[in-house]
Design an enzyme around this catalytic site. Structure first.
Site, PDB file in Angstrom:
ATOM      1  N   HIS A   9      45.445  31.905 -52.086  1.00  0.00           N
ATOM      2  CA  HIS A   9      45.631  30.571 -51.492  1.00  0.00           C
ATOM      3  C   HIS A   9      44.962  29.500 -52.357  1.00  0.00           C
ATOM      4  O   HIS A   9      44.066  28.772 -51.911  1.00  0.00           O
ATOM      5  CB  HIS A   9      45.081  30.520 -50.062  1.00  0.00           C
ATOM      6  CG  HIS A   9      45.675  29.400 -49.243  1.00  0.00           C
ATOM      7  ND1 HIS A   9      45.762  29.435 -47.874  1.00  0.00           N
ATOM      8  CD2 HIS A   9      46.219  28.203 -49.622  1.00  0.00           C
ATOM      9  CE1 HIS A   9      46.313  28.308 -47.426  1.00  0.00           C
ATOM     10  NE2 HIS A   9      46.597  27.548 -48.475  1.00  0.00           N
ATOM     11  N   ARG A  57      70.749  16.360 -45.968  1.00  0.00           N
ATOM     12  CA  ARG A  57      70.710  15.032 -46.578  1.00  0.00           C
ATOM     13  C   ARG A  57      71.172  15.150 -48.026  1.00  0.00           C
ATOM     14  O   ARG A  57      71.415  16.253 -48.516  1.00  0.00           O
ATOM     15  CB  ARG A  57      69.312  14.418 -46.499  1.00  0.00           C
ATOM     16  CG  ARG A  57      68.235  15.117 -47.295  1.00  0.00           C
ATOM     17  CD  ARG A  57      66.900  14.405 -47.116  1.00  0.00           C
ATOM     18  NE  ARG A  57      65.871  14.874 -48.018  1.00  0.00           N
ATOM     19  CZ  ARG A  57      65.078  15.909 -47.797  1.00  0.00           C
ATOM     20  NH1 ARG A  57      65.205  16.603 -46.679  1.00  0.00           N
ATOM     21  NH2 ARG A  57      64.150  16.258 -48.688  1.00  0.00           N
ATOM     22  N   ARG A  83      64.949  21.053 -42.968  1.00  0.00           N
ATOM     23  CA  ARG A  83      65.269  21.104 -41.537  1.00  0.00           C
ATOM     24  C   ARG A  83      66.609  20.449 -41.240  1.00  0.00           C
ATOM     25  O   ARG A  83      67.391  20.936 -40.429  1.00  0.00           O
ATOM     26  CB  ARG A  83      64.154  20.420 -40.740  1.00  0.00           C
ATOM     27  CG  ARG A  83      64.361  20.423 -39.239  1.00  0.00           C
ATOM     28  CD  ARG A  83      63.166  19.850 -38.541  1.00  0.00           C
ATOM     29  NE  ARG A  83      62.907  18.468 -38.980  1.00  0.00           N
ATOM     30  CZ  ARG A  83      61.899  17.737 -38.527  1.00  0.00           C
ATOM     31  NH1 ARG A  83      61.035  18.263 -37.672  1.00  0.00           N
ATOM     32  NH2 ARG A  83      61.735  16.501 -38.953  1.00  0.00           N
ATOM     33  N   ILE A 120      56.653  18.567 -51.871  1.00  0.00           N
ATOM     34  CA  ILE A 120      56.257  19.701 -52.700  1.00  0.00           C
ATOM     35  C   ILE A 120      57.484  20.412 -53.245  1.00  0.00           C
ATOM     36  O   ILE A 120      57.524  20.805 -54.425  1.00  0.00           O
ATOM     37  CB  ILE A 120      55.332  20.652 -51.920  1.00  0.00           C
ATOM     38  CG1 ILE A 120      53.969  19.991 -51.724  1.00  0.00           C
ATOM     39  CG2 ILE A 120      55.180  21.992 -52.638  1.00  0.00           C
ATOM     40  CD1 ILE A 120      52.983  20.782 -50.897  1.00  0.00           C
TER      41      ILE A 120
END
Length: 316
Positions: free
Chosen positions: A275, A172, A169, A148
Site C-alpha cells: 500500500h 461519459r 460509474r 487517478i
C-alpha cells in the site's frame, strides 16, 4: 464562530496558510491538541487506521469541514454519522495522481517483464534469461476512471499499448474517448490483457472483482489493484492465481496488512507492494498546496474544492 484548524502537518511547514484560524497540530497522538468541540476545520491524519482518524469526530460539534489527505474517504465514513448536519467532506484529488500513476506502471512493467524473478535469481547468482511479454500492443482496461485513472492513462500513452478502455460509474465522453458505464464491464473484460482497478471503495465496488469478474478475464491477463483491497474478492483471486490462469499485481489487499502466513504471499504469479501508491516524495508538496488553497478558500468563504458530500444532505 470557532476557528480552530487541526492539521496533521506542522503549520509552520505549510507555506501560504491564511491568518485568522488557530492552527493545531495533531497527527493521531493520544492527546488532542485542543477541545475537539472548538475545531472548525479537521484535516484527517494521513495513512492512519480508521478508528484513530474518527476518534475525535464524535466530539467535533462545531466542525464545518473534514478534509482527507487521501483520494478515498472510506476510512472516515464510520465517523460521519456523529457529525452535525452541513459538514463538507473533501478528498485529496490532485495529491496522489502522480505517485499512484507511477506505481501502477511500475507494477505492470515489473509483472510483465518478470522483475521479481530476476531479483530472486540475482540473490541466487543465477543468470535468468528467457522471453517475456511487453506492455506494448496490449489492450488495457481501467476500471475507475477518475483523476487517478486519467493519470494512469497519461503514463500508458508512451508505451504503445494497442487500446485503453475506460469504465466508471456512469457513461461519459472524454478527449481520449468514451468512458463506459459499469454495466458494460462484463463485455469488456474478455478483451483486456491488463485490467487496472482504480475505483473508490463503495457498496457498489466492494467485491467487484469477484469470481464472475475474474472468470471473464482472458487467460494470461494481469489484474492490477491500486484501489482498495476489498474491491477484490481475495478467495476468488487465490483460486484463479493457483490455477495459473491469470496473474496479479496488488498494492492493496484484503485483509491489510497481510499476516505472515496468509496464502496470498505465496500464490503463484502475484506481486505485492505494501500500500505505497500514495506515500512518496511527491505527497507533501501537493498536500501542502492543497491545504493552503482550501484554507484560503475557507477563510474567504469561497467554494471549496473536492467536496464529496455534505452531511445531512439528501443523496437522491
Amino acid at each position: 464562530m470557532t476557528a480552530d484548524v487541526w492539521l496533521p502537518i506542522p503549520p509552520d511547514e505549510i507555506e501560504g496558510l491564511p491568518e485568522g484560524p488557530d492552527y493545531r497540530f495533531w497527527n493521531g497522538g493520544e492527546d488532542f491538541p485542543a477541545d475537539p468541540a472548538d475545531c472548525a476545520f479537521y484535516v484527517v491524519p494521513y495513512m492512519k487506521p480508521s478508528p484513530l482518524c474518527v476518534r475525535p469526530m464524535g466530539r467535533m460539534s462545531n466542525v464545518q469541514v473534514v478534509q482527507t489527505l487521501s483520494a478515498g474517504i472510506d476510512h472516515v465514513e464510520p465517523g460521519l454519522g456523529h457529525l452535525p448536519a452541513g459538514v463538507r467532506l473533501c478528498n485529496a484529488r490532485g495529491v496522489h495522481e502522480a505517485s499512484t500513476g507511477e506505481l501502477t506502471l511500475a507494477l505492470i512493467l515489473a509483472s510483465l517483464r518478470g522483475i521479481p524473478d530476476f531479483v530472486r535469481a540475482q540473490d541466487r547468482g543465477e543468470w535468468l534469461g528467457g522471453f517475456r511479454p511487453a506492455l506494448a500492443d496490449k489492450n488495457v482496461l481501467i476500471v475507475g476512471y477518475g483523476s487517478i485513472g486519467e493519470a494512469i492513462e497519461d503514463r500508458l500513452v508512451p508505451f504503445e499499448v494497442a487500446r485503453v478502455a475506460r469504465v466508471a460509474r456512469s457513461e461519459r465522453t472524454t478527449a481520449r474517448g468514451p468512458v463506459h458505464p459499469l454495466t458494460e464491464l462484463p463485455a469488456l473484460l474478455p478483451e483486456a490483457d491488463v485490467v487496472i482497478l482504480s475505483t473508490p471503495l463503495t457498496e457498489t465496488t466492494r467485491g467487484l472483482a469477484g469470481a464472475d469478474f475474474l472468470a471473464r478475464m482472458k487467460d494470461g491477463a494481469l489484474l492490477v489493484n491500486v484501489a482498495r483491497g476489498p474491491v477484490v474478492d481475495t478467495k476468488a483471486l487465490l483460486a484463479e492465481l493457483e490455477s495459473g490462469r491469470i496473474t496479479a499485481a496488488l498494492d492493496v489487499t484484503d485483509p491489510e496488512p497481510l499476516a505472515r502466513e496468509h496464502p496470498l504471499w505465496r500464490a503463484p504469479g502475484v506481486l505485492i507492494s505494501p500500500h505505497v501508491g500514495g506515500p512518496t516524495s511527491a505527497f507533501l508538496p501537493r498536500a501542502r498546496r492543497l491545504l493552503a488553497d482550501q484554507l484560503n478558500r475557507y477563510v474567504n468563504r469561497e467554494p471549496l474544492r473536492n467536496v464529496i458530500l455534505t452531511t445531512g444532505a439528501s443523496t437522491d
